[in-house]
Each structure stands twice: as structure tokens, then as C-alpha cells.
Design a protein around this motif. Sequence first.
Motif, PDB file in Angstrom:
ATOM      1  N   PRO A  75       6.508   0.897  -1.132  1.00  0.00           N
ATOM      2  CA  PRO A  75       5.134   0.764  -0.606  1.00  0.00           C
ATOM      3  C   PRO A  75       4.248  -0.128  -1.469  1.00  0.00           C
ATOM      4  O   PRO A  75       3.100   0.203  -1.738  1.00  0.00           O
ATOM      5  CB  PRO A  75       4.645   2.215  -0.595  1.00  0.00           C
ATOM      6  CG  PRO A  75       5.417   2.881  -1.666  1.00  0.00           C
ATOM      7  CD  PRO A  75       6.756   2.228  -1.709  1.00  0.00           C
ATOM      8  N   PRO A  78       1.775  -4.004   2.471  1.00  0.00           N
ATOM      9  CA  PRO A  78       0.943  -3.242   3.421  1.00  0.00           C
ATOM     10  C   PRO A  78       1.762  -2.242   4.255  1.00  0.00           C
ATOM     11  O   PRO A  78       2.940  -2.482   4.544  1.00  0.00           O
ATOM     12  CB  PRO A  78       0.343  -4.332   4.308  1.00  0.00           C
ATOM     13  CG  PRO A  78       0.312  -5.551   3.433  1.00  0.00           C
ATOM     14  CD  PRO A  78       1.529  -5.444   2.558  1.00  0.00           C
ATOM     15  N   ALA A  79       1.119  -1.127   4.606  1.00  0.00           N
ATOM     16  CA  ALA A  79       1.803  -0.037   5.320  1.00  0.00           C
ATOM     17  C   ALA A  79       2.524  -0.535   6.560  1.00  0.00           C
ATOM     18  O   ALA A  79       3.646  -0.099   6.854  1.00  0.00           O
ATOM     19  CB  ALA A  79       0.790   1.049   5.688  1.00  0.00           C
ATOM     20  N   VAL A 140      -1.342   2.383  12.136  1.00  0.00           N
ATOM     21  CA  VAL A 140      -1.756   2.388  10.720  1.00  0.00           C
ATOM     22  C   VAL A 140      -3.264   2.581  10.607  1.00  0.00           C
ATOM     23  O   VAL A 140      -3.754   3.360   9.785  1.00  0.00           O
ATOM     24  CB  VAL A 140      -1.313   1.073  10.026  1.00  0.00           C
ATOM     25  CG1 VAL A 140      -1.981   0.917   8.660  1.00  0.00           C
ATOM     26  CG2 VAL A 140       0.207   1.037   9.879  1.00  0.00           C
ATOM     27  N   ARG A 144      -5.152   5.823   9.241  1.00  0.00           N
ATOM     28  CA  ARG A 144      -5.530   5.361   7.897  1.00  0.00           C
ATOM     29  C   ARG A 144      -4.376   5.485   6.906  1.00  0.00           C
ATOM     30  O   ARG A 144      -4.522   5.987   5.790  1.00  0.00           O
ATOM     31  CB  ARG A 144      -6.732   6.162   7.370  1.00  0.00           C
ATOM     32  CG  ARG A 144      -7.942   6.072   8.265  1.00  0.00           C
ATOM     33  CD  ARG A 144      -9.068   6.969   7.763  1.00  0.00           C
ATOM     34  NE  ARG A 144     -10.228   6.917   8.617  1.00  0.00           N
ATOM     35  CZ  ARG A 144     -11.144   5.946   8.565  1.00  0.00           C
ATOM     36  NH1 ARG A 144     -11.041   4.982   7.690  1.00  0.00           N
ATOM     37  NH2 ARG A 144     -12.169   5.950   9.394  1.00  0.00           N
ATOM     38  N   ASP A 146      -2.893   3.294   5.238  1.00  0.00           N
ATOM     39  CA  ASP A 146      -3.035   2.469   4.035  1.00  0.00           C
ATOM     40  C   ASP A 146      -3.988   3.074   3.003  1.00  0.00           C
ATOM     41  O   ASP A 146      -4.078   2.579   1.890  1.00  0.00           O
ATOM     42  CB  ASP A 146      -3.534   1.059   4.413  1.00  0.00           C
ATOM     43  CG  ASP A 146      -2.393   0.048   4.404  1.00  0.00           C
ATOM     44  OD1 ASP A 146      -1.447   0.240   3.621  1.00  0.00           O
ATOM     45  OD2 ASP A 146      -2.461  -0.928   5.168  1.00  0.00           O
ATOM     46  N   ASP A 147      -4.706   4.148   3.368  1.00  0.00           N
ATOM     47  CA  ASP A 147      -5.702   4.702   2.443  1.00  0.00           C
ATOM     48  C   ASP A 147      -5.083   5.455   1.268  1.00  0.00           C
ATOM     49  O   ASP A 147      -5.707   5.611   0.226  1.00  0.00           O
ATOM     50  CB  ASP A 147      -6.673   5.641   3.185  1.00  0.00           C
ATOM     51  CG  ASP A 147      -7.627   4.841   4.072  1.00  0.00           C
ATOM     52  OD1 ASP A 147      -7.447   3.615   4.161  1.00  0.00           O
ATOM     53  OD2 ASP A 147      -8.538   5.443   4.661  1.00  0.00           O
ATOM     54  N   SER A 152       2.861   5.322   3.470  1.00  0.00           N
ATOM     55  CA  SER A 152       3.704   4.642   4.464  1.00  0.00           C
ATOM     56  C   SER A 152       5.177   4.939   4.196  1.00  0.00           C
ATOM     57  O   SER A 152       5.959   5.183   5.114  1.00  0.00           O
ATOM     58  CB  SER A 152       3.472   3.125   4.407  1.00  0.00           C
ATOM     59  OG  SER A 152       3.771   2.635   3.102  1.00  0.00           O
TER      60      SER A 152
END
Length: 253
Positions: A75, A78-79, A140, A144, A146-147, A152
Motif C-alpha cells: 500500500p 494509491p488505494a 475508494v 474513504r 485512502d484515509d 487498501s
Amino acid sequence: GKALAVTGSASGIGAATVDYLRAHGAYVIGLDIRPSDNADEHIAIDLSSRKSIDEAVARLPEKIDGLANVAGLAPTVPAAQVIRVNLVGTMALTNALLPRLTYGSGIVNLSSIAAFHWQQSIDQIKEALDLSFGKIDAFVEKHRIDDQPGRSYFLTKEALLAWCIRQRRTWVDRGIRMNCVSPAAVSTPLLDAFAGVMGERTKKDSDIVERSGAPADIAPVIAFLLSGASAWIRGANIPADGGVAAHYLAQEN
Ligand code: NAI
């Protein structure tokens, strides 16, 4: 010998799997975004692209006797890209190859100790299993993903286990089985990348065992699940982790 396809063949666990299978008499087709000359045949594939998957599938033999889905991303990207490669692309390649798999074929997915705690909601896992490439960005954003660092990756590894369970009897009449292998920390470039974002988590898992795993610790387990010796193993997950999963089970009970 059998004709076996291995993704992630250019590095780490995938490369070790290619070596092991070839040493045991298989004809191995390596599939990777990076070039490699360790397999009998290398086919370039970008698992994050529907088009590339279709092109690679067109170049694969008419009959294949097993598929190891080893390619994966840490990871550190980006997710959406983690989900494309680790899950949606892996499922797309598998589905595209299913018609070519011969009776007795094994399909093996690389999950991870990262999936052990089932941290994601079951609804999200189900949604992830239904994703197509075009729906990943919205997924995604909506959840959220990617938060939280690493989420991911955890999501894709849990989803691979869930996929495996879901498919436990889907191809019984065709003699095809899907199973997962779940390593803990194995010394590869992916582990270094993973430790860069999830240092504490990696250290926690690593402190439990006397040494980190080597790719050669995992390859024979994958080979076993591709072989007829595992004919009665379906929808299962085999930890290959020096006892890390057992450690967590012992703590929780
Ligand atoms: P690695 O980084 O050594 O090898 C991964 C391979 O996947 C590379 O050859 C890379 O080129 C390929 N790949 C990356 N993106 C791709 C794409 N878009 N299309 C096609 N191929 C692509 O990693 P490693 O450690 O050998 O990991 C193999 C699998 O094992 C992964 O699924 C990983 O999540 C899993 N795993 C690894 C653990 C570890 O500690 N190394 C622990 C648990 C699971």
C-alpha cells in the motif's frame, strides 16, 4: 508435465514459485508487468488494466493445469491501484482463464496474515468482490479507503479469502479448486515497501517469529495446492507464517 501460470513471477514469492515448480517438472508461464527470464515463457501483463489482461490471456496456451495468483502491490501506491492489482485484476485474469483450466486444476491466491483479523466490514468485502475496473475509484472515495494507511491492502487480502470461501464448490464438477496461502513477513521488496508505511504492524508480526520467512518457505505450499495431492482441499486458507496466525489465535482464546 503440467502447464502452470504464475503471476508476480519476476520477484519474491512468485519467482521462487516458478523455480520450485520448474524444478519439479512443470512447464511454467510467468506473468508479470516486469520482464523476467526465470520461467519457461514470460508473458507481460499489467493486472491493473483490463486491456492488458485480455492481451495476455490471448497469448496464453489453450489449456492450463493451474494458476497461482501471486502478484501484489504494497500500500505505497494509491488505494485504487492496490485494489486493481491485488483484487480486481487478479479476479479478472482468473475468470478469463477459467475456461482453459483442465480437470484437477488448482487456483491459488496469495492472501496474507494481514487478513487474519478481518478488520473490514463484511458489506464492504462483498462490494469489493463485485467491483469492476470502472467502479474502483468511486468505491475508494465512498468508503474513504485512502484515509487510513494500509487499509487498501488489508481490504484486498480479506476479499481474496472471502472470494475463496465463496467459490468453495463452484467448479466441483470440473475438478477445479481455489485455495489461499497466507504468509507473514517474507523478505522481499514488497515487505520493505510495506514496512515503510506499516512499520509498527510489520514489527509486531516479526517479533513473534525467530526469523522472517523466505520466498522458498512459501513456494512449496503454493505448489502443493496446485497439485493433485491437495485434491480434497477447497476454499481453504493455509497460513505459512512461522506460527504468527496461531500466536494471534492463542491470544484471542
Ligand atoms: P514482490 O514485490 O517481490 O513481487 C510482486 C510481483 O508483482 C513483482 O514481480 C511485480 O512486478 C508484480 N506486479 C506488481 N504490479 C503488477 C501489475 N500491475 N501487473 C502484474 N504484475 C505486477 O512481492 P512478494 O513479497 O513476493 O509478494 C507476492 C505476494 O505475496 C503478494 O500478493 C503479497 O501481497 C503476498 N504477501 C507477501 C508477504 C511478504 O511479507 N512479502 C506477506 C504476505 C503476503
